[in-house]
Design an enzyme around this catalytic site. Structure first.
Site, mmCIF file in Angstrom:
data_model
loop_
_atom_site.group_PDB
_atom_site.id
_atom_site.type_symbol
_atom_site.label_atom_id
_atom_site.label_comp_id
_atom_site.label_asym_id
_atom_site.label_seq_id
_atom_site.Cartn_x
_atom_site.Cartn_y
_atom_site.Cartn_z
ATOM 1 N N ALA A 1 2.322 103.825 68.412
ATOM 2 C CA ALA A 1 3.823 103.278 67.689
ATOM 3 C C ALA A 1 4.681 104.682 67.015
ATOM 4 C CB ALA A 1 3.523 102.229 66.524
ATOM 5 N N LYS A 2 4.173 105.761 67.130
ATOM 6 C CA LYS A 2 5.046 106.636 66.507
ATOM 7 C C LYS A 2 5.557 106.396 64.981
ATOM 8 C CE LYS A 2 4.324 109.039 71.312
ATOM 9 N NZ LYS A 2 3.756 107.555 71.527
ATOM 10 N N ARG A 3 5.567 106.124 64.373
ATOM 11 C CA ARG A 3 6.470 105.548 63.134
ATOM 12 C C ARG A 3 6.460 106.272 62.441
ATOM 13 N NH1 ARG A 3 8.062 100.783 65.670
ATOM 14 N NH2 ARG A 3 6.740 98.984 65.654
#
Length: 274
Positions: A92-94
């Site tokens: 997700a690379k949040r």
């Protein structure tokens, strides 16, 4: 079971470091599959590869762009129900201010029930803390990524040291209190991977880029695997998912996964690891 223990147990059971990314792309699906068949497609690939992988990695953008969050939920639930020994990494690379990161962490770990999630460390510890608070879950920080433009910022020198090394050192020395931190280190950068291994010890690396991006497996194994035979999650997505666009897509996905598994084992052998 905590994430890294779960991962190590899965790798031991499957004798595999291979992670299959689940990136649904309707343009590459077999002709009979459409928007409403994403879960069915994923399930077929999972059933065909479950015994040769150590993890699955669904990429959230590929689902949300299609309005297919329900298919993502079904996919993760299916893995947990049918193959509970295999951890799921939500790619997700949040990363955002603390209050928003708390919602992203809740999304990843409570809504989707992921076992680990990728996040961006750029905003600092208060952005990472809500994820790290889930001590049994894995938090996988972008560090030295596989894309061509990675060096634009990640290689910038900070007091004489590349930024990606400063990031890794901060995570290893200060943020890894629950032993649930991992790093994203691209397969296209074995020299940087070797430097990172000397800095962070046995922290595992999620390694994208062994498939269509063409990472060099022997160099990767030599640079990144720990003495105990752990330390790497080698991820391939499109090269396995879309090995065929015909009725035999699942069989060909398995055949592609087996080819990668054999390549990994040969690389381990040449590196003196097996």
């Amino acid at each position: 079971m905590r994430f890294i223990e779960h991962l190590n147990a899965s790798q031991k059971r499957s004798h595999s470091l291979l992670c299959v990314g689940l990136d649904p792309d309707l343009q590459r699906f077999p002709a009979r599959f459409g928007r409403n068949d994403i879960f069915a497609f994923n399930r077929a690939v999972i059933d065909a590869t479950h015994d040769v992988v150590c993890a699955y990695k669904p990429q959230v953008a590929y689902f949300s762009a299609l309005g297919a969050e329900r298919a993502l939920e079904e996919t993760i639930d299916y893995i947990h129900t049918s193959y509970p020994h295999i951890p799921v990494i939500l790619d997700a690379k949040r990363g955002d201010i603390g209050s928003t990161s708390a919602q992203y962490a809740k999304e990843a770990f409570e809504r989707y029930q992921a076992d680990a999630v990728t996040i961006n460390p750029y905003m600092g510890f208060d952005s990472a803390a809500p994820f790290l608070a889930y001590a049994d879950k894995g938090v996988i920080f972008l560090c030295r990524t596989s894309n061509a433009g990675a060096g634009d910022f990640q290689d910038l020198l900070v007091d004489g040291e590349p930024l990606y090394l400063r990031v890794a050192r901060k995570i290893a020395d200060e943020w890894n209190q629950a032993n649930n931190c991992l790093l994203v280190v691209g397969a296209t950068w074995p020299e940087q991977m070797a430097r990172l291994r000397t800095v962070v010890g046995d922290i595992p690396f999620l390694v994208p880029g062994i498939g269509e991006q063409g990472g060099d497996l022997p160099k990767i194994l030599h640079a990144g695997q720990t003495a105990g035979g752990h330390g790497l999650i080698l991820s391939a997505s499109r090269a396995i998912l879309y090995a065929s666009q015909h009725a035999d897509f699942a069989e060909q996905a398995r055949a592609s996964a087996l080819r990668y598994l054999e390549l990994i084992r040969r690389a381990q052998s040449s590196a003196g690891i097996l």
